[in-house]
Design a protein around this motif. Structure first.
Motif, PDB file in Angstrom:
ATOM      1  N   PHE A  95       0.811  -1.221   0.000  1.00  0.00           N
ATOM      2  CA  PHE A  95       0.000   0.000   0.000  1.00  0.00           C
ATOM      3  C   PHE A  95       0.844   1.271   0.000  1.00  0.00           C
ATOM      4  O   PHE A  95       0.308   2.380  -0.031  1.00  0.00           O
ATOM      5  CB  PHE A  95      -0.966  -0.001   1.193  1.00  0.00           C
ATOM      6  N   ASN A  96       2.180   1.111   0.027  1.00  0.00           N
ATOM      7  CA  ASN A  96       3.117   2.235  -0.033  1.00  0.00           C
ATOM      8  C   ASN A  96       2.829   3.266   1.058  1.00  0.00           C
ATOM      9  O   ASN A  96       2.732   4.468   0.786  1.00  0.00           O
ATOM     10  CB  ASN A  96       3.122   2.879  -1.415  1.00  0.00           C
ATOM     11  N   ILE A  97       2.649   2.769   2.280  1.00  0.00           N
ATOM     12  CA  ILE A  97       2.367   3.613   3.440  1.00  0.00           C
ATOM     13  C   ILE A  97       2.972   2.935   4.665  1.00  0.00           C
ATOM     14  O   ILE A  97       2.986   1.713   4.748  1.00  0.00           O
ATOM     15  CB  ILE A  97       0.847   3.858   3.592  1.00  0.00           C
ATOM     16  N   SER A  98       3.512   3.724   5.579  1.00  0.00           N
ATOM     17  CA  SER A  98       4.191   3.134   6.741  1.00  0.00           C
ATOM     18  C   SER A  98       3.189   2.568   7.749  1.00  0.00           C
ATOM     19  O   SER A  98       2.035   2.996   7.801  1.00  0.00           O
ATOM     20  CB  SER A  98       5.070   4.179   7.429  1.00  0.00           C
ATOM     21  N   ALA A  99       3.679   1.649   8.541  1.00  0.00           N
ATOM     22  CA  ALA A  99       2.843   1.034   9.579  1.00  0.00           C
ATOM     23  C   ALA A  99       2.334   2.088  10.555  1.00  0.00           C
ATOM     24  O   ALA A  99       1.198   2.009  11.012  1.00  0.00           O
ATOM     25  CB  ALA A  99       3.631  -0.047  10.319  1.00  0.00           C
ATOM     26  N   ASP A 100       3.156   3.082  10.843  1.00  0.00           N
ATOM     27  CA  ASP A 100       2.731   4.152  11.752  1.00  0.00           C
ATOM     28  C   ASP A 100       1.567   4.950  11.173  1.00  0.00           C
ATOM     29  O   ASP A 100       0.700   5.414  11.905  1.00  0.00           O
ATOM     30  CB  ASP A 100       3.893   5.098  12.051  1.00  0.00           C
ATOM     31  N   GLN A 101       1.548   5.111   9.860  1.00  0.00           N
ATOM     32  CA  GLN A 101       0.459   5.836   9.208  1.00  0.00           C
ATOM     33  C   GLN A 101      -0.809   4.987   9.108  1.00  0.00           C
ATOM     34  O   GLN A 101      -1.899   5.525   9.026  1.00  0.00           O
ATOM     35  CB  GLN A 101       0.883   6.302   7.821  1.00  0.00           C
ATOM     36  N   ILE A 102      -0.656   3.665   9.116  1.00  0.00           N
ATOM     37  CA  ILE A 102      -1.796   2.753   9.019  1.00  0.00           C
ATOM     38  C   ILE A 102      -2.451   2.549  10.383  1.00  0.00           C
ATOM     39  O   ILE A 102      -3.675   2.464  10.484  1.00  0.00           O
ATOM     40  CB  ILE A 102      -1.355   1.398   8.424  1.00  0.00           C
ATOM     41  N   ALA A 103      -1.638   2.479  11.433  1.00  0.00           N
ATOM     42  CA  ALA A 103      -2.134   2.190  12.784  1.00  0.00           C
ATOM     43  C   ALA A 103      -3.249   3.152  13.174  1.00  0.00           C
ATOM     44  O   ALA A 103      -3.139   4.365  13.004  1.00  0.00           O
ATOM     45  CB  ALA A 103      -1.003   2.273  13.785  1.00  0.00           C
ATOM     46  N   GLY A 104      -4.355   2.568  13.643  1.00  0.00           N
ATOM     47  CA  GLY A 104      -5.494   3.363  14.092  1.00  0.00           C
ATOM     48  C   GLY A 104      -6.512   3.686  13.018  1.00  0.00           C
ATOM     49  O   GLY A 104      -7.634   4.087  13.322  1.00  0.00           O
ATOM     50  N   LYS A 105      -6.136   3.480  11.769  1.00  0.00           N
ATOM     51  CA  LYS A 105      -7.064   3.767  10.668  1.00  0.00           C
ATOM     52  C   LYS A 105      -8.008   2.583  10.470  1.00  0.00           C
ATOM     53  O   LYS A 105      -7.683   1.455  10.782  1.00  0.00           O
ATOM     54  CB  LYS A 105      -6.291   4.025   9.384  1.00  0.00           C
ATOM     55  N   LYS A 106      -9.189   2.859   9.918  1.00  0.00           N
ATOM     56  CA  LYS A 106     -10.136   1.789   9.607  1.00  0.00           C
ATOM     57  C   LYS A 106      -9.640   1.018   8.381  1.00  0.00           C
ATOM     58  O   LYS A 106      -9.105   1.609   7.437  1.00  0.00           O
ATOM     59  CB  LYS A 106     -11.519   2.353   9.346  1.00  0.00           C
ATOM     60  N   ALA A 107      -9.855  -0.285   8.391  1.00  0.00           N
ATOM     61  CA  ALA A 107      -9.380  -1.145   7.308  1.00  0.00           C
ATOM     62  C   ALA A 107      -9.907  -0.687   5.958  1.00  0.00           C
ATOM     63  O   ALA A 107      -9.155  -0.618   4.984  1.00  0.00           O
ATOM     64  CB  ALA A 107      -9.766  -2.593   7.574  1.00  0.00           C
TER      65      ALA A 107
END
Length: 65
Positions: A44-56
């Motif tokens: 998804f070309n996005i860091s884990a920190d940017q993904i954490a907390g977001k809705k799937a």
């Protein structure tokens, strides 16, 4: 002693998850990300920190959801 063992297990889990060439994620009951593996970040070309907390569905898209 117990904290050290927990930390070691956490590191082992991270290594296994990141070595796996499949998309792996842990989400909570609200479908928000708690953790993703390195393949997920690359896909998804996005860091884990940017993904954490977001809705799937916000990360994978409504069509895929």
């Amino acid at each position: 002693m117990a904290e050290a063992a927990l930390f070691e297990r956490e590191n082992e889990l991270r290594l296994i998850m990141d070595a796996t060439p499949a998309l792996i994620s842990y989400i909570n009951t609200d479908f928000r990300y708690l953790r993703v593996n390195a393949t997920y970040e690359h896909w998804f070309n996005i860091s884990a920190d940017q993904i954490a907390g977001k809705k799937a569905q916000d990360i994978i898209g409504k069509e895929a959801w």
